[in-house]
Write a protein that holds these residues in place. Structure first.
Motif, PDB file in Angstrom:
ATOM      1  N   THR A 101      -1.680  -2.333  -8.793  1.00  0.00           N
ATOM      2  CA  THR A 101      -1.792  -3.789  -8.728  1.00  0.00           C
ATOM      3  C   THR A 101      -2.355  -4.235  -7.386  1.00  0.00           C
ATOM      4  N   ALA A 102      -1.854  -3.641  -6.305  1.00  0.00           N
ATOM      5  CA  ALA A 102      -2.334  -4.007  -4.973  1.00  0.00           C
ATOM      6  C   ALA A 102      -3.822  -3.732  -4.820  1.00  0.00           C
ATOM      7  N   VAL A 103      -4.287  -2.589  -5.321  1.00  0.00           N
ATOM      8  CA  VAL A 103      -5.709  -2.255  -5.214  1.00  0.00           C
ATOM      9  C   VAL A 103      -6.546  -3.152  -6.119  1.00  0.00           C
ATOM     10  N   CYS A 104      -6.058  -3.418  -7.325  1.00  0.00           N
ATOM     11  CA  CYS A 104      -6.795  -4.291  -8.250  1.00  0.00           C
ATOM     12  C   CYS A 104      -6.987  -5.687  -7.678  1.00  0.00           C
ATOM     13  N   LEU A 105      -5.933  -6.220  -7.057  1.00  0.00           N
ATOM     14  CA  LEU A 105      -5.968  -7.609  -6.599  1.00  0.00           C
ATOM     15  C   LEU A 105      -6.482  -7.760  -5.177  1.00  0.00           C
ATOM     16  N   HIS A 106      -6.196  -6.779  -4.313  1.00  0.00           N
ATOM     17  CA  HIS A 106      -6.505  -6.949  -2.893  1.00  0.00           C
ATOM     18  C   HIS A 106      -7.289  -5.780  -2.295  1.00  0.00           C
ATOM     19  N   GLY A 107      -7.746  -4.868  -3.129  1.00  0.00           N
ATOM     20  CA  GLY A 107      -8.432  -3.686  -2.606  1.00  0.00           C
ATOM     21  C   GLY A 107      -9.935  -3.799  -2.545  1.00  0.00           C
ATOM     22  N   GLY A 117     -14.200   0.156 -10.184  1.00  0.00           N
ATOM     23  CA  GLY A 117     -13.241  -0.937 -10.186  1.00  0.00           C
ATOM     24  C   GLY A 117     -11.948  -0.591 -10.902  1.00  0.00           C
ATOM     25  N   PHE A 118     -12.009   0.236 -11.936  1.00  0.00           N
ATOM     26  CA  PHE A 118     -10.776   0.643 -12.612  1.00  0.00           C
ATOM     27  C   PHE A 118     -10.345   2.058 -12.232  1.00  0.00           C
ATOM     28  N   VAL A 119     -11.264   2.866 -11.715  1.00  0.00           N
ATOM     29  CA  VAL A 119     -10.914   4.237 -11.346  1.00  0.00           C
ATOM     30  C   VAL A 119     -10.096   4.282 -10.057  1.00  0.00           C
ATOM     31  N   LEU A 120     -10.512   3.525  -9.046  1.00  0.00           N
ATOM     32  CA  LEU A 120      -9.827   3.585  -7.756  1.00  0.00           C
ATOM     33  C   LEU A 120      -8.359   3.149  -7.834  1.00  0.00           C
ATOM     34  N   PRO A 121      -8.014   2.081  -8.570  1.00  0.00           N
ATOM     35  CA  PRO A 121      -6.582   1.773  -8.712  1.00  0.00           C
ATOM     36  C   PRO A 121      -5.800   2.902  -9.369  1.00  0.00           C
ATOM     37  N   MET A 122      -6.418   3.590 -10.321  1.00  0.00           N
ATOM     38  CA  MET A 122      -5.732   4.716 -10.958  1.00  0.00           C
ATOM     39  C   MET A 122      -5.512   5.846  -9.964  1.00  0.00           C
ATOM     40  N   MET A 161      11.917  -1.864  -5.727  1.00  0.00           N
ATOM     41  CA  MET A 161      10.725  -2.188  -4.942  1.00  0.00           C
ATOM     42  C   MET A 161       9.748  -3.019  -5.777  1.00  0.00           C
ATOM     43  N   LEU A 162       9.595  -2.641  -7.032  1.00  0.00           N
ATOM     44  CA  LEU A 162       8.724  -3.421  -7.922  1.00  0.00           C
ATOM     45  C   LEU A 162       9.262  -4.839  -8.065  1.00  0.00           C
ATOM     46  N   TYR A 163      10.562  -4.934  -8.281  1.00  0.00           N
ATOM     47  CA  TYR A 163      11.181  -6.254  -8.420  1.00  0.00           C
ATOM     48  C   TYR A 163      10.946  -7.095  -7.166  1.00  0.00           C
ATOM     49  N   GLY A 164      11.128  -6.484  -5.996  1.00  0.00           N
ATOM     50  CA  GLY A 164      10.933  -7.217  -4.753  1.00  0.00           C
ATOM     51  C   GLY A 164       9.493  -7.635  -4.535  1.00  0.00           C
ATOM     52  N   SER A 165       8.553  -6.783  -4.947  1.00  0.00           N
ATOM     53  CA  SER A 165       7.140  -7.088  -4.714  1.00  0.00           C
ATOM     54  C   SER A 165       6.665  -8.284  -5.537  1.00  0.00           C
ATOM     55  N   VAL A 166       7.261  -8.514  -6.711  1.00  0.00           N
ATOM     56  CA  VAL A 166       6.836  -9.659  -7.525  1.00  0.00           C
ATOM     57  C   VAL A 166       7.686 -10.894  -7.244  1.00  0.00           C
ATOM     58  N   GLN A 167       8.695 -10.757  -6.392  1.00  0.00           N
ATOM     59  CA  GLN A 167       9.505 -11.901  -5.992  1.00  0.00           C
ATOM     60  C   GLN A 167       8.977 -12.556  -4.723  1.00  0.00           C
ATOM     61  N   SER A 168       8.179 -11.818  -3.954  1.00  0.00           N
ATOM     62  CA  SER A 168       7.730 -12.315  -2.650  1.00  0.00           C
ATOM     63  C   SER A 168       6.249 -12.701  -2.701  1.00  0.00           C
ATOM     64  N   VAL A 169       5.949 -13.937  -2.319  1.00  0.00           N
ATOM     65  CA  VAL A 169       4.548 -14.382  -2.301  1.00  0.00           C
ATOM     66  C   VAL A 169       3.765 -13.688  -1.204  1.00  0.00           C
ATOM     67  N   SER A 170       4.438 -13.104  -0.228  1.00  0.00           N
ATOM     68  CA  SER A 170       3.739 -12.365   0.822  1.00  0.00           C
ATOM     69  C   SER A 170       3.368 -10.963   0.368  1.00  0.00           C
ATOM     70  N   LEU A 171       3.848 -10.577  -0.799  1.00  0.00           N
ATOM     71  CA  LEU A 171       3.495  -9.264  -1.340  1.00  0.00           C
ATOM     72  C   LEU A 171       2.602  -9.452  -2.568  1.00  0.00           C
ATOM     73  N   LEU A 172       3.148  -9.350  -3.768  1.00  0.00           N
ATOM     74  CA  LEU A 172       2.296  -9.395  -4.952  1.00  0.00           C
ATOM     75  C   LEU A 172       2.564 -10.574  -5.882  1.00  0.00           C
ATOM     76  N   ARG A 173       3.544 -11.417  -5.540  1.00  0.00           N
ATOM     77  CA  ARG A 173       3.821 -12.549  -6.433  1.00  0.00           C
ATOM     78  C   ARG A 173       2.657 -13.531  -6.433  1.00  0.00           C
ATOM     79  N   GLN A 174       2.368 -14.069  -7.597  1.00  0.00           N
ATOM     80  CA  GLN A 174       1.307 -15.066  -7.704  1.00  0.00           C
ATOM     81  C   GLN A 174       1.688 -16.318  -6.915  1.00  0.00           C
TER      82      GLN A 174
END
Length: 359
Positions: A101-107, A117-122, A161-174
């Motif tokens: 997700t981090a690479v897809c959105l911010h990589g 575009g889809f290989v590098l996140p994998m 960690m996944l839960y925390g990353s989608v709870q924080s706007v400074s990480l991966l939350r929209q």
């Protein structure tokens, strides 16, 4: 064909037939349970079939789910070759999905050519998942931690960690535009999604299928046709003798856990890029633990992993539709799945006993 080979082939055929019979009996028991709660069997069977393979979309969704189970199961089988147990699939899926997700959105991969575009996140998911798995191996080597305990505890850490990353706007939350904005990531860009084999969204079977088949073939060759597989077997049978024979124990253990974790991380990226398209709490939905059961039932066989993954993929899809359409409780679906597992485990035990040995 020699008499020995003929006997082996016949025994293998009987084992397959017995396993299939065990599945059929287990599903019939499931139908009895469905009838016991007052749901018409015809309605339940119709809903299950419709959800599992009743349309091109349902068929593709079942296969895509099977791919995740297969990757986790392959990781279990690789570790089991060295008499090690990897129960960390759930956490490896989680950290792999976070990385993808981090690479897809911010990589900065959106506009890359040639499918990067889809290989590098994998690839990022594989590396992060592999490193997460390698922690288990290092803990076992350095401080003697039991790999079952460490991989299980790391699973809980990865999920949180996944839960925390989608709870924080400074990480991966929209970005939170209103108070009702859901705690999940943005949808990944179209160029980072896995291409569909058919090119038709009505049958969304993606390129993960041939990739998993290739990886399964490589795993089979690695385990049964290479020096590395022989070394893993030696480490599993007798680490002391393997060390005296000059086999490096520590790199073998860390390496096999890295490989298992990489497969789990890849499973997480496939769930993100091939099906869900955004990261949210509850993302892994128990896929890692179902994949663990697939690996256990496969009993070291790569072919068994593929067969078990397909079974669980179709059961999960059919079970979801039974819950939505026929009002079969999700808890009962889990019970039916458990009955299937018990039946297969019992048939495997019987097969081992008929060969004159135990496991």
């Amino acid at each position: 064909m020699t008499r020995t080979n003929l006997a082996t082939a016949m025994r293998d055929q009987r084992a397959v037939a017995l396993s299939l019979a065990a599945v059929v009996v287990a599903l019939l028991c499931g139908l009895v349970l469905v009838a016991a709660i007052g749901v018409p069997i015809a309605d339940a069977v119709s809903a299950f079939a419709e959800g599992a393979w009743g349309s091109p979309y349902a068929l593709a969704a079942s296969i895509n789910r099977s791919l995740v189970f297969a990757l986790v199961g392959l990781g279990f089988v690789l570790a089991n070759r060295a008499n090690l147990t990897n129960v960390g699939g759930e956490g490896q899926i989680a950290v792999g999905a976070i990385a993808a997700t981090a690479v897809c959105l911010h990589g900065g991969v959106v506009d890359l050519p040639a499918g990067l575009g889809f290989v590098l996140p994998m690839l990022a998911a594989c590396v992060v998942g592999g490193l997460w798995g390698a922690i288990v191996g290092m803990l076992k080597i350095w401080v003697g931690t039991n790999e079952v305990i460490s991989s299980l505890m790391l699973s809980f850490i990865g999920v949180w960690m996944l839960y925390g990353s989608v709870q924080s706007v400074s990480l991966l939350r929209q970005p939170m535009t209103t108070s009702s904005t859901l705690p999940e990531s943005l949808d990944i860009p179209d160029t980072t999604k896995l291409p569909l084999l058919t090119g038709d969204a009505a049958m969304p079977m993606h390129v993960g299928m041939p990739l998993v088949l290739v990886l399964a073939l490589l795993a089979a060759v690695l385990l049964h046709r290479t020096v590395f597989g022989l070394r893993l077997r030696a480490v599993g049978l007798n680490p002391l003798a393997a060390r005296k024979a000059g086999i490096a124990i520590a790199p073998s253990i860390v390496g096999v856990f890295f490989a298992a974790g990489a497969l789990g991380g890849l499973a997480g990226s496939m769930m993100l890029q091939g099906e869900q398209y955004s990261l949210r709490a509850g993302f892994s939905s128990g896929y890692g633990f179902d994949g663990l059961v697939v690996g256990l039932l496969a009993r070291g066989s790569v072919t068994g992993v593929i067969a078990g993954a397909m079974l669980f993929g179709f059961i999960r899809s059919g079970g979801i539709n039974m819950e939505m359409v026929a009002n079969v409780p999700s808890s009962l679906v889990l019970v039916i799945q458990g009955v299937v597992v018990v039946a297969l485990a019992g048939s495997a035990r019987w097969i081992d006993g008929s060969k004159g040995g135990t496991r």
